[in-house]
Design an enzyme around this catalytic site. Structure first.
Site, PDB file in Angstrom:
ATOM      1  N   LYS A   3       0.866  -1.183   0.000  1.00 56.94           N
ATOM      2  CA  LYS A   3       0.000   0.000   0.000  1.00 56.94           C
ATOM      3  C   LYS A   3       0.904   1.235   0.000  1.00 56.94           C
ATOM      4  O   LYS A   3       1.942   1.244   0.683  1.00 56.94           O
ATOM      5  CB  LYS A   3      -0.883  -0.027   1.257  1.00 56.94           C
ATOM      6  CG  LYS A   3      -1.900   1.101   1.339  1.00 56.94           C
ATOM      7  CD  LYS A   3      -2.810   0.944   2.562  1.00 56.94           C
ATOM      8  CE  LYS A   3      -3.874   2.022   2.632  1.00 56.94           C
ATOM      9  NZ  LYS A   3      -4.762   1.876   3.816  1.00 56.94           N
TER      10      LYS A   3
ATOM     11  N   SER B  10      -9.756   1.984   2.860  1.00 60.12           N
ATOM     12  CA  SER B  10      -8.852   2.725   2.008  1.00 60.12           C
ATOM     13  C   SER B  10      -7.823   1.855   1.292  1.00 60.12           C
ATOM     14  O   SER B  10      -7.205   2.302   0.336  1.00 60.12           O
ATOM     15  CB  SER B  10      -8.100   3.768   2.849  1.00 60.12           C
ATOM     16  OG  SER B  10      -7.253   3.125   3.802  1.00 60.12           O
TER      17      SER B  10
ATOM     18  N   SER C  54     -10.018  -0.403   7.052  1.00 59.35           N
ATOM     19  CA  SER C  54      -9.423  -0.308   5.723  1.00 59.35           C
ATOM     20  C   SER C  54      -8.697  -1.536   5.193  1.00 59.35           C
ATOM     21  O   SER C  54      -8.322  -1.556   4.026  1.00 59.35           O
ATOM     22  CB  SER C  54      -8.470   0.876   5.654  1.00 59.35           C
ATOM     23  OG  SER C  54      -9.217   2.041   5.474  1.00 59.35           O
TER      24      SER C  54
HETATM   25  N1  GLN Z   1     -13.207   4.289   6.182  1.00 62.45           N
HETATM   26  C1  GLN Z   1     -12.646   4.771   7.410  1.00 62.45           C
HETATM   27  C2  GLN Z   1     -12.251   6.210   7.239  1.00 62.45           C
HETATM   28  O1  GLN Z   1     -12.568   6.742   6.255  1.00 62.45           O
HETATM   29  C3  GLN Z   1     -11.486   3.933   7.816  1.00 62.45           C
HETATM   30  C4  GLN Z   1     -10.281   4.172   7.010  1.00 62.45           C
HETATM   31  C5  GLN Z   1      -9.119   3.357   7.440  1.00 62.45           C
HETATM   32  O2  GLN Z   1      -9.279   2.326   8.093  1.00 62.45           O
HETATM   33  N2  GLN Z   1      -7.950   3.826   7.087  1.00 62.45           N
HETATM   34  O3  GLN Z   1     -11.623   6.806   8.067  1.00 62.45           O
END
Ligand code: GLN
Length: 483
Positions: free
Chosen positions: A76, A151, A175
């Protein structure tokens, strides 16, 4: 070749059926041919990959290969990679070439993996659909009109499309697990502190945790083995010993107590997704597990509390991007204030700005007690819910996400609806607990994830529980058509 698991690829490499260089070339060609439309990678690093593969082949020839030697993966783009662009999905870091490797990256390098490139992601890991990336959205390989989740959407889409054997991801509120669910792969968020955060660009430091995204629990166990462990460079890294994650994969599930939180099966859950998750849970009963209804009464507070804590921490973490030290700098600033304003205004996207503003607000003098302090107290209540539950059960199961993958653009203009996507995943981050998502029966051709949450440092148990299901079913072996 690309349909083989890490375990199978490792065996093929060691048996001399293929070389690591051939493997790297094969996957790089697939990326070239298939990723145009998916957009799952921000950069490919063919030259470095082939050099690493050559080194892996030498190790294999010398009989020094480990289980990950020569295995092609992607990282990532939140993990710093020496000499390689590390953008975090943001214009702010579009020109940032990291001078060092994150601990996760160096540990996997030491284990002999071959990194093919860097995966697309929501900007600074803020999002659930990969639509906030400066590099454009990622498409879900199961249906290209839909999102892959986020994400870590690029990591999930690339693994699902067989563009790499596995990938790294990070999980602040879901995420790793949510995109794993939406793309039909296996994703594990370890206990907070299990995997070092050094060199992992910070979003919300008390929640962020790196972990593996793979085709199966068996593969995830190998990756976690290499990623986990104490790191003196991360003050929140746990000193707990790292068990052999592969050794207990086949342990019996006879008598396993599975908690089913009633709050995870109520309103808001798509009924077809519920059916698929229930069918998977029924499979566990066949494997000898016992089902126990439990309650996590503060579940409903997890999302609102997260949207105080995470923005607060992000507003602090992202203050370092000031246009001076590193990152994007605007053209011809008039003065210092103009430099700050325009660099941050032009470098960050809308979602990141929204979070920074919320964070600065909840931390500000008059509001700190009312919001941030209160959120910390509720966070404790959420942890206590789990503590009580784990006195009764061994693991907790439920859906990873309330629906299957939604259409690109469908929720992009409505932040609150988007935030509710993480309704079942966020609580584990608030408590610092490990969770895994594994593919179960799809709904209308789209993947569904079963989430399994464990007690602190119960990763080996989670991998065992996931693996036994994957031995009894084959949902995790399904490949989207065209890949
Ligand atoms: N979807 C969540 C957010 O927008 C979690 C994102 C994540 O786990 N990095 O913050």
């Amino acid at each position: 070749m690309h349909n083989k698991s890490i375990v199978e690829l490792g065996a093929a490499l060691r048996a001399g059926e293929c070389s690591s260089v051939e493997l790297a070339r094969h996957f790089l060609q697939r990326i070239e041919a298939l990723d145009g439309e998916l957009n799952s990678l921000i950069s490919t690093t063919a030259e470095q990959a082939l050099a690493a593969a050559e080194a892996a082949d030498k190790q294999i020839a010398a009989g020094e290969a480990g289980s990950l030697t020569g295995i092609p993966i992607i990282h990532k783009d939140i993990f710093c990679t020496e000499g390689v662009k590390t953008s975090c999905g943001s214009r702010m870091l579009d020109s940032f070439i990291s001078p060092y490797d994150a601990t996760v990256v160096s540990k996997l390098k030491a284990a002999g993996v071959v990194s093919l490139g860097k995966a697309n992601m929501d900007e600074f890991a803020m999002g659930s659909s990969n639509e906030t990336s400066w590099y454009g959205p990622v498409r879900n390989p199961w249906d290209k009109s839909r999102v892959p989740g986020g994400s870590s959407g690029g990591s999930a889409a690339a693994v699902a499309a067989r563009l790499a054997a596995a990938a790294t991801g990070t999980d602040t509120g879901g995420s790793i697990r949510q995109p794993a669910a939406l793309c039909g792969i296996t994703g594990l968020k370890p206990t907070y502190g299990r995997v070092s955060r050094y060199g992992m660009i910070a979003f919300a430091s008390s929640l962020d945790q790196g972990g593996p995204m793979a085709r199966s629990a068996e593969d995830a166990a190998l990756l976690l083995q290499a990623m986990a462990g104490f790191d003196p460079k991360d003050s929140t890294s746990a000193e707990a010993p790292v068990p052999d994650y592969s050794a207990s994969l086949n342990d019996s599930l006879e008598g396993l107590k599975i908690g089913l939180p009633k709050e995870y099966f109520g309103e808001g859950l798509d009924s077809a997704v519920a059916e698929s998750v229930e069918a998977a849970i029924a499979e566990y009963k066949k494997l000898g597990a016992e089902l126990v209804e439990i309650s996590l009464p503060n579940t409903g507070l997890a999302v609102p509390t997260y949207y105080v804590v995470a923005p607060a921490e992000c507003s602090s973490n992202l203050s370092r991007f000031d246009g001076v030290r590193y990152g994007y700098r605007c053209d011809e600033p008039k003065d210092l204030e103009d430099l700050y304003k325009r660099s941050r205004g032009e470098g960050f996207g809308a979602e990141v700005k929204r979070r920074i503003m919320i964070g600065a607000y909840v931390l500000s003098a008059g509001y700190y007690d009312a919001f941030y302090l209160k959120a910390q107290k509720i966070r404790q209540l959420i942890s206590d819910d789990f503590k009580r539950a784990f006195e009764q059960v061994d693991v907790i199961m439920g859906p990873t996400s309330p629906s299957t993958a939604f259409g690109l653009g469908e929720k992009a203009d409505d932040p609150v609806t988007m935030y509710l996507n993480d309704i079942y995943t966020i609580a584990a981050n608030m408590a610092g607990l490990p969770g895994i998502s594994i593919p179960v029966a799809p709904v209308a051709g789209l993947p569904v994830g079963l989430q399994i949450i464990g007690d602190y440092f119960a990763e080996a148990r989670l991998l065992n529980v996931a693996h036994k299901f994957q031995q009894a079913t084959d949902w995790h072996t399904q490949v989207p058509s065209g890949f």
